[in-house]
Scaffold this active site. Structure first.
Site, PDB file in Angstrom:
ATOM      1  N   HIS A 336       0.802  -1.191   0.106  1.00  0.00           N
ATOM      2  CA  HIS A 336      -0.040   0.063  -0.131  1.00  0.00           C
ATOM      3  C   HIS A 336       1.032   1.078  -0.056  1.00  0.00           C
ATOM      4  CE1 HIS A 336      -2.948   3.039   1.592  1.00  0.00           C
ATOM      5  NE2 HIS A 336      -3.764   2.272   0.948  1.00  0.00           N
ATOM      6  N   ASP A 394      -8.215  -4.312  -0.683  1.00  0.00           N
ATOM      7  CA  ASP A 394      -8.707  -4.426  -2.227  1.00  0.00           C
ATOM      8  C   ASP A 394      -8.137  -6.093  -2.287  1.00  0.00           C
ATOM      9  OD1 ASP A 394      -9.425  -1.993  -2.833  1.00  0.00           O
ATOM     10  OD2 ASP A 394      -7.579  -1.261  -3.132  1.00  0.00           O
TER      11      ASP A 394
END
Length: 457
Positions: A336, A394
């Protein structure tokens, strides 16, 4: 050449003339990557150590993902996400077994305090009263030009709602608040109706359900989506948690920063939200969960034994070597831009992933996800010389949406249904405390030269 109604025509053809122009463009538009370091450009508005460049102040949301020592060394830590100073995990935990909490989260983001029971009831009633589109809006706007991408259809719908507003350009806070609440209420309606219009354009039957005022955003989303309007309590509560966890992610994420930039120009609410939608649509931002799903479908097809870690590792290595899947060299959902050690949203979501997989009989696929997560992180950490790497929300959200029976076309629109709560809070904040047009500086590296007359070119 004029625009033609038929989409499958020469209008969309890449002609030799276009290719020649593209080659001409390439000759004069290359910028040597070394120049970015020479001019000390913060590419992506990030420092070399990965920290974001400070561009503003906010009270809406906060991410904590590392600590910094006196020697300016970054120490990774478990990620924290705060909404108005409250741990997002506590919002989820506080609602377990008694109510849906996305509306409570939206109230908190907008007004800075958790609502009382009476305040929450009044807020939900206000949202319910707004949850309706203008007469014939579905027929005249959504059904026209059948959508190829629901996000674009939703943006078109948002911009068209400007025309139905008697005070569209009024940026007084009370008017902007009214507009934000109306868009927040109608975002799920726009998403579902755009999807139904797309289904109809594909030859499927058309069915339209109106939202029920007494239901939550999550319940209405599932009710409007399904032909029989049915859903289980676990399905609705899982979707509610997903909405809570996606409602905001600090002021620096791409779509929220876009919202701040566009809002600082003094433009209207509809334009600001449509701009945020345009940012969210990108596969590097809100479209990432769809890429995870496509990648996992590819893994399922090419890995013969999902439980064999060696087989999984071999194929993930091919992906990293740009020899498989989309040849990007990326394992989507792992890592991320901000979270270093853990993504708190993913950690919260795990329990719901497990419960839903058990209810739907998808434990084998869940085990494959776990293997890809574990092995993929090991491979990435070795290549990137890192000791820790976070798993992005996600990575699992697409799998959850699939188990909920949501079509892939709705994954990113669902993100927008949640994130408009944060966008609205940030727009209100920018209007109230910003007061200055956001305009960063770009250094021009083109050499100065004289004008050349036509006969000498």
């Amino acid at each position: 050449m004029v625009w033609k109604e038929n989409r499958e025509n020469a209008y969309c053809e890449i002609t030799p003339a276009i290719l020649a122009l593209k080659e001409q463009w390439e000759k004069k538009n290359y910028i040597d990557p070394k120049l970015y370091k020479e001019y000390n450009v913060k590419r992506g508005l990030r420092d070399e150590d990965g920290r974001g460049v400070l561009t503003g102040l906010t009270r809406v949301g906060e991410i904590q993902s590392y600590s910094v020592t006196e020697g300016e060394h970054i120490i990774p830590q478990d990620g924290m996400l705060y909404y108005r100073g409250i741990d997002c995990r506590e919002l989820v935990k506080g609602s377990e077994g008694r109510r849906f909490a996305f509306e409570e989260t939206a109230y908190l983001l907008l007004f800075g305090e958790l609502p009382t029971a009476a305040q929450l009831e009044a807020f939900c009633q206000q949202l319910a009263s707004y949850r309706t589109l203008p007469t014939n809006f579905f027929r005249d706007v959504i059904m026209k030009a059948p959508p190829r991408d629901l996000m674009n259809t939703m943006q078109r719908g948002i911009l068209t709602l400007f025309c139905y507003d008697d005070k569209p350009n009024d940026i007084g806070l009370e008017n902007v608040l009214r507009q934000c609440l109306q868009l927040m209420s109608n975002m799920p309606v726009l998403a579902i109706y755009a999807y139904q219009a797309w289904r109809f354009s594909q030859g499927e039957s058309l069915f339209i359900h109106v939202p029920k005022p007494e239901l939550s955003t999550a319940e209405n989303f599932l009710r409007m989506l399904r032909e029989d309007c049915s859903y289980t309590d676990l399905e609705a509560r899982t979707l509610d948690v997903a909405l809570i966890l996606h409602a905001d992610n600090g002021g620096g994420n791409n779509s929220t920063f876009t919202n701040h930039v566009v809002t600082s120009s003094g433009t209207d609410t509809y334009s600001a939200i449509a701009a945020s939608m345009a940012s969210l649509k990108g596969p590097r931002h809100g479209g990432a969960n769809s890429k995870v799903m496509a990648m996992m479908d590819d893994v399922k097809e090419h890995v013969r034994d999902w439980n064999d870690e060696g087989c999984v590792a071999d194929y993930l290595t091919r992906i990293l070597n740009k020899d498989a899947f989309d040849r990007s060299g990326l394992i989507y959902g792992l890592g991320h831009a901000v979270y270093t050690k853990t993504d708190p949203r993913c950690e919260v979501f795990r329990a719901y992933v497990n419960h839903l997989a058990a209810e739907k009989g998808r434990e084998d696929e869940l085990a494959l996800y776990a293997n890809v997560e574990k092995i993929g992180k090991q491979l990435l950490m070795e290549r990137q010389h890192k000791s820790v790497l976070s798993t992005n929300i996600d990575f699992y959200s697409g799998f959850v949406y699939e188990m909920l029976g949501l079509p892939k076309e709705l994954y990113t629109p669902l993100f927008a249904v949640a994130r408009i709560a944060g966008w609205s809070a940030h727009r209100m904040e920018e209007l109230s405390v910003g007061g200055k047009l956001i305009r960063p500086r770009y250094e021009c590296v083109e050499e100065h030269r004289p004008y050349t007359s036509m006969d000498r070119r």
